[in-house]
Design an enzyme around this catalytic site. Structure first.
Site, mmCIF file in Angstrom:
data_model
loop_
_atom_site.group_PDB
_atom_site.id
_atom_site.type_symbol
_atom_site.label_atom_id
_atom_site.label_comp_id
_atom_site.label_asym_id
_atom_site.label_seq_id
_atom_site.Cartn_x
_atom_site.Cartn_y
_atom_site.Cartn_z
ATOM 1 C CD GLU A 1 44.258 -35.045 48.126
ATOM 2 O OE1 GLU A 1 45.422 -35.430 47.855
ATOM 3 O OE2 GLU A 1 43.267 -35.518 47.587
ATOM 4 C CG ASP B 1 44.903 -39.058 48.498
ATOM 5 O OD1 ASP B 1 45.487 -39.078 49.604
ATOM 6 O OD2 ASP B 1 43.673 -38.926 48.360
ATOM 7 C CG ASP C 1 44.236 -40.607 43.929
ATOM 8 O OD1 ASP C 1 44.734 -39.461 44.013
ATOM 9 O OD2 ASP C 1 43.153 -40.906 44.454
ATOM 10 C CG ASP D 1 40.636 -36.944 42.268
ATOM 11 O OD1 ASP D 1 40.605 -36.504 41.092
ATOM 12 O OD2 ASP D 1 39.647 -37.358 42.898
#
Ligand code: 0RA
Length: 646
Positions: free
Chosen positions: A434, A512, A514, A516
């Site tokens: 990403e 990541d 998290d 998102d």
């Protein structure tokens, strides 16, 4: 029979029986597929399938499955109970024969409606062979009978332990630690999904599942009861919970054709994907087969005939393809076959020729009636088919562009790809990363010999909501196709993949840790699920697991992947240590990323697999589809990957 005689007979029979049982213990994978998580759960399905058989014969309507405190399993049904009388040929109780002879099952009862019987149809004796302990309790003939086995060997002859006017069978087994060395912990969710599925596939049976390993805040065990009155029709509603139907109701039929019991249910929705689920004797046939071919044939010919005669196609300048009839279609086909022949890589493809015409006829009749009685819906369906055909023509052009880039120009790899030097795909890995900045770190941190990096820009297209030609026009998605070397699509089957030129045997999604990041992983997974499902099924798709924390004190440092792990490290390091929370891959330097997430010696890769196609489809359509309420509910209840089984 004198006592001496009886024990002699008993041991001779046991010797013969044990040969098969020993073989099961020697080669468990031949019987239950594997000795990992799947095989472990397979034991439960095998026993429950016997109870389902009783129910299909009309002798049973309640089945209960319990996960006990010690991860042993108890199943209970209110069927006739396994016969306990002396078996003429074997000279011991029929119960003992059923439990200790491979392939005995219900075979000595020819009239029984025996069609279920598990993926491998191996029977409950197999479960017995692979259990360190199993107790069978039978309620029958006014009495309660019992026999206990260890690793498949009866400890004593069957004995009566009391009186009862109920009937039924209760089996408690504990998987053998000598066999199931990897894990012996049952997943409530996995068992619950299968019980729900069985309840839909076999209407009128009440199936309960209970987990006695822990209690909730009110001191209650987790438990669910599944009972479907309308069977497949309700199954369709469940699968399409997050999709919007375009016709009034589920189209369904149930009956027997050429001696093959056939059940079909289908609906059209506003989505662009095709969701066909097929079952043979309650087993999900992932690879399809003759019953699915019959469904397709019946659907295509009937709709084509109707569309031709309706005049709606008059202005259309091109032919309609098979695909077009199935866009936005959710359907379930369930057949019962006496002697199923399973083919294919995973033995989940039905081979019996006679089934094709049975299903095709059943579907044609069902659809002809429906179209005749519901002209408005008929028109809506035909219009949807025409739209699909037009979109396919647009997609074909877009696809040809991808194709040209992939095959024609040998050096046509995407500019953003940092390739590896190794040529053998089996040794090569590609990380889909990403963002450009994390991509840069990964590029520095990788081992360029066998690790390639493809950075993806921000959020990739949500294929769940996009028409096919938009998907093929999308630059990030085109980059994935060209980087992987996968070519796509024939006119008839727009998603047929050619994996021969696949350039990496590990495709690793690295995002990541998290919210998102997991959203982006889910978007990428949705793409693979809808457009490159074979890659998942072949086990090529992985998810990287970057750490959440760095704990440091002086020269000492270590990483943590959970809050628990972080706390333990902090305790170990003592006071004065610092904790850094990684909010994204970008916060790690190249060396840290290599150490924790990319180095094959250290990292944990989660391989993505599809345990339950229907559930995966439901989850993706919910997470990525239009309807917000179910998605919110799901996300509130589950971690994002909960049911995708990564
Ligand atoms: C063999 C023969 C009969 C029933 C069963 C097996 C049977 C097996 C299981 C396993 C779990 N529950 C079960 N219920 C029944 C036929 C019995 C008869 O003819 O009365």
């Amino acid at each position: 029979m004198s006592e001496e005689n009886q024990s002699k007979q008993y041991s001779e029979d046991s010797i013969q029986a044990l040969e098969g049982m020993e073989h099961v213990r020697m080669r468990p994978s031949m019987y239950i597929g594997d000795i990992g998580v799947r095989g472990l759960h397979h034991l439960v399905y095998e026993v429950v399938d016997n109870s389902i058989d009783e129910a299909l014969g009309g002798y049973c309507n309640e089945i209960a499955v319990t996960i006990n405190e010690d991860n042993s399993i108890t199943t209970k049904d209110n069927g006739r109970g396994i016969p306990v009388g002396i078996h003429k040929k074997e000279g011991v109780s029929a119960l003992e024969v059923v439990m200790t002879k491979i392939g005995a099952g219900g075979k000595f009862d020819k009239d029984s409606y025996k069609v279920s019987g598990g993926l491998h149809g191996v029977g409950v004796s197999c479960v017995n062979a692979l259990s360190e302990r199993l107790t069978a309790t039978v309620y029958r003939d006014g009495k309660i009978w019992e026999q206990t086995y260890e690793r498949g060997k009866a400890l004593d002859p069957v004995k009566s332990i009391g009186d009862s006017d109920e009937t039924g069978t209760l089996v408690t087994f504990k998987p053998d630690a000598q066999i199931f060395t990897q894990t012996r912990e049952y997943s409530y969710d996995t068992l619950s999904l299968r019980m729900r599925e069985l309840a839909y596939l076999n209407k009128g049976i009440t199936i309960t599942i209970t987990d006695r390993r822990e209690t909730d805040d009110d001191g209650e065990f987790k438990t669910e009861t599944f009972l479907s009155e309308k069977g497949l029709v309700e199954f369709i509603h469940f699968l399409d919970e997050s999709r919007e139907a375009i016709i009034g109701d589920v189209i369904s039929m149930e009956g027997e054709k050429n001696g093959v019991p056939v059940e079909v249910a289908m609906i059209y929705n506003t989505s662009y994907s095709e969701n066909l689920h097929s079952y043979v004797n309650n087993i999900n046939t992932h690879e399809g087969g003759t019953h699915l071919a019959g469904f397709r044939r019946g659907l295509t010919s009937t709709l084509k005939k109707y569309a031709d005669s309706s005049g709606l196609l008059d202005k259309l300048k091109f032919e309609i393809a098979g695909d077009d009839f199935r866009e936005g279609l959710t359907a379930i086909i369930s057949v019962k076959v006496g002697e199923p022949q399973f083919e294919g890589q995973t033995k989940t493809k039905l081979g019996n020729r006679e089934v094709t015409s049975a299903v095709s006829q059943a579907v044609s009749e069902m659809l002809e009636n429906y179209l005749e009685e519901n002209p408005n819906d008929a028109k809506i369906i035909v219009q949807k088919v025409i739209l699909a055909a037009q979109a396919r023509h647009a997609a074909k052009k877009a696809r040809e562009m991808v194709q040209r880039k992939t095959v024609m120009s040998g050096g046509g790899l995407p500019g953003k790809l940092s390739d590896c030097s190794e040529q053998d795909p089996a040794l090569c890995e590609v990380f889909l990363v990403e963002g450009d900045s994390a991509g840069g770190t990964a590029k520095q941190g990788r081992d360029r010999n066998f690790q390639a990096i493809l950075p993806l820009r921000g959020k990739i297209l949500n294929v769940e909501k996009a028409m096919q030609h938009k998907v093929f026009e999308n630059e990030e998605i085109r980059n994935i196709y060209t980087a992987l070397g996968v070519t796509i699509g024939t006119e008839e089957d727009s998603k047929a993949l050619n994996l021969e030129k696949l350039r990496y045997h590990k495709v690793v999604i690295m995002c990541d840790a998290d919210v998102d990041g997991s959203h982006i992983s889910t978007l990428i997974l949705t793409f693979f699920f809808r457009y490159m499902r074979e890659l998942i099924e072949s086990g090529y798709i992985y998810i990287a697991t970057p750490p959440l924390y760095l704990v440091k004190k002086g020269q000492k440092k270590d990483y943590a992947w959970s809050d628990d792990q972080r706390d333990r490290l902090m305790q170990e390091f003592g006071s004065g240590c610092s904790v850094q929370r990684y909010k994204g891959l970008g916060e790690m330097n190249a060396e840290q990323l290599w150490d924790t997430t990319m180095n094959p010696q250290e990292r944990t890769l989660r391989r993505v697999n599809i345990d339950n196609g229907g559930e995966a489809d439901r989850v993706f359509s919910m997470l990525m589809g239009d309807e917000v309420p179910p998605r919110r509910e799901f996300i509130e209840k589950n971690a994002i990957y909960a049911n995708i089984d990564v």
